[in-house]
Motif scaffolding. Sequence first.
Motif, PDB file in Angstrom:
ATOM      1  N   UNK A   1       0.829  -1.202   0.000  1.00 32.91           N
ATOM      2  CA  UNK A   1       0.000   0.000   0.000  1.00 32.91           C
ATOM      3  C   UNK A   1       0.868   1.258   0.000  1.00 32.91           C
ATOM      4  N   UNK A   2       1.969   1.220   0.760  1.00 37.28           N
ATOM      5  CA  UNK A   2       2.864   2.372   0.827  1.00 37.28           C
ATOM      6  C   UNK A   2       3.496   2.659  -0.535  1.00 37.28           C
ATOM      7  N   UNK A   3       3.801   1.603  -1.277  1.00 37.22           N
ATOM      8  CA  UNK A   3       4.392   1.759  -2.611  1.00 37.22           C
ATOM      9  C   UNK A   3       3.412   2.476  -3.536  1.00 37.22           C
ATOM     10  N   UNK A   4       2.165   2.077  -3.481  1.00 34.38           N
ATOM     11  CA  UNK A   4       1.153   2.707  -4.339  1.00 34.38           C
ATOM     12  C   UNK A   4       0.941   4.173  -3.970  1.00 34.38           C
ATOM     13  N   UNK A   5       0.995   4.481  -2.679  1.00 38.55           N
ATOM     14  CA  UNK A   5       0.854   5.874  -2.253  1.00 38.55           C
ATOM     15  C   UNK A   5       2.027   6.727  -2.722  1.00 38.55           C
ATOM     16  N   UNK A   6       3.233   6.155  -2.679  1.00 39.97           N
ATOM     17  CA  UNK A   6       4.405   6.889  -3.159  1.00 39.97           C
ATOM     18  C   UNK A   6       4.316   7.135  -4.661  1.00 39.97           C
ATOM     19  N   UNK A   7       3.866   6.138  -5.402  1.00 40.84           N
ATOM     20  CA  UNK A   7       3.689   6.304  -6.850  1.00 40.84           C
ATOM     21  C   UNK A   7       2.648   7.379  -7.134  1.00 40.84           C
ATOM     22  N   UNK A   8       1.547   7.345  -6.404  1.00 41.04           N
ATOM     23  CA  UNK A   8       0.503   8.355  -6.586  1.00 41.04           C
ATOM     24  C   UNK A   8       1.013   9.752  -6.247  1.00 41.04           C
ATOM     25  N   UNK A   9       1.789   9.874  -5.173  1.00 43.39           N
ATOM     26  CA  UNK A   9       2.348  11.175  -4.785  1.00 43.39           C
ATOM     27  C   UNK A   9       3.292  11.702  -5.860  1.00 43.39           C
ATOM     28  N   UNK A  56      11.104  -1.123  -7.399  1.00 44.02           N
ATOM     29  CA  UNK A  56       9.969  -1.838  -6.811  1.00 44.02           C
ATOM     30  C   UNK A  56       9.706  -3.152  -7.540  1.00 44.02           C
ATOM     31  N   UNK A  57       9.884  -3.172  -8.849  1.00 44.72           N
ATOM     32  CA  UNK A  57       9.691  -4.406  -9.604  1.00 44.72           C
ATOM     33  C   UNK A  57      10.737  -5.448  -9.218  1.00 44.72           C
ATOM     34  N   UNK A  58      12.012  -5.033  -9.152  1.00 41.87           N
ATOM     35  CA  UNK A  58      13.073  -5.984  -8.836  1.00 41.87           C
ATOM     36  C   UNK A  58      13.063  -6.424  -7.373  1.00 41.87           C
ATOM     37  N   UNK A  59      12.545  -5.580  -6.477  1.00 34.60           N
ATOM     38  CA  UNK A  59      12.462  -5.960  -5.069  1.00 34.60           C
ATOM     39  C   UNK A  59      11.216  -6.811  -4.784  1.00 34.60           C
ATOM     40  N   UNK A  60      10.307  -6.903  -5.757  1.00 34.22           N
ATOM     41  CA  UNK A  60       9.105  -7.704  -5.584  1.00 34.22           C
ATOM     42  C   UNK A  60       7.952  -6.958  -4.939  1.00 34.22           C
ATOM     43  N   UNK A  61       8.082  -5.653  -4.797  1.00 31.54           N
ATOM     44  CA  UNK A  61       7.003  -4.849  -4.210  1.00 31.54           C
ATOM     45  C   UNK A  61       5.851  -4.682  -5.188  1.00 31.54           C
ATOM     46  N   UNK A  62       6.155  -4.681  -6.476  1.00 32.66           N
ATOM     47  CA  UNK A  62       5.145  -4.601  -7.534  1.00 32.66           C
ATOM     48  C   UNK A  62       5.256  -5.849  -8.383  1.00 32.66           C
TER      49      UNK A  62
END
Length: 70
Positions: A1-9, A56-62
């Motif tokens: 969820x934090x990743x998506x918020x950072x992308x949105x910001x 984020x893709x390489x760390x597996x977050x996305x």
Amino acid sequence: MLVKLLILALLIGIVVALVFGGVFLVKDPSTSRRTVKALSWRVGLQVALILFLILAFFMGWLKPHEVGGH
């Protein structure tokens, strides 16, 4: 969820910098550097977003979804 918020910001920041750049382009005198600064911020935020998406893709977050669901 934090990743998506950072992308949105970051996306919101990119749009805001673009709007400010357009406003400064129309309203400021030709000697003003505010347009260049605003558009430089936009480019910097775009680079940061791309680098963050790669990280984020390489760390597996996305995780990308499969097309067709197979």
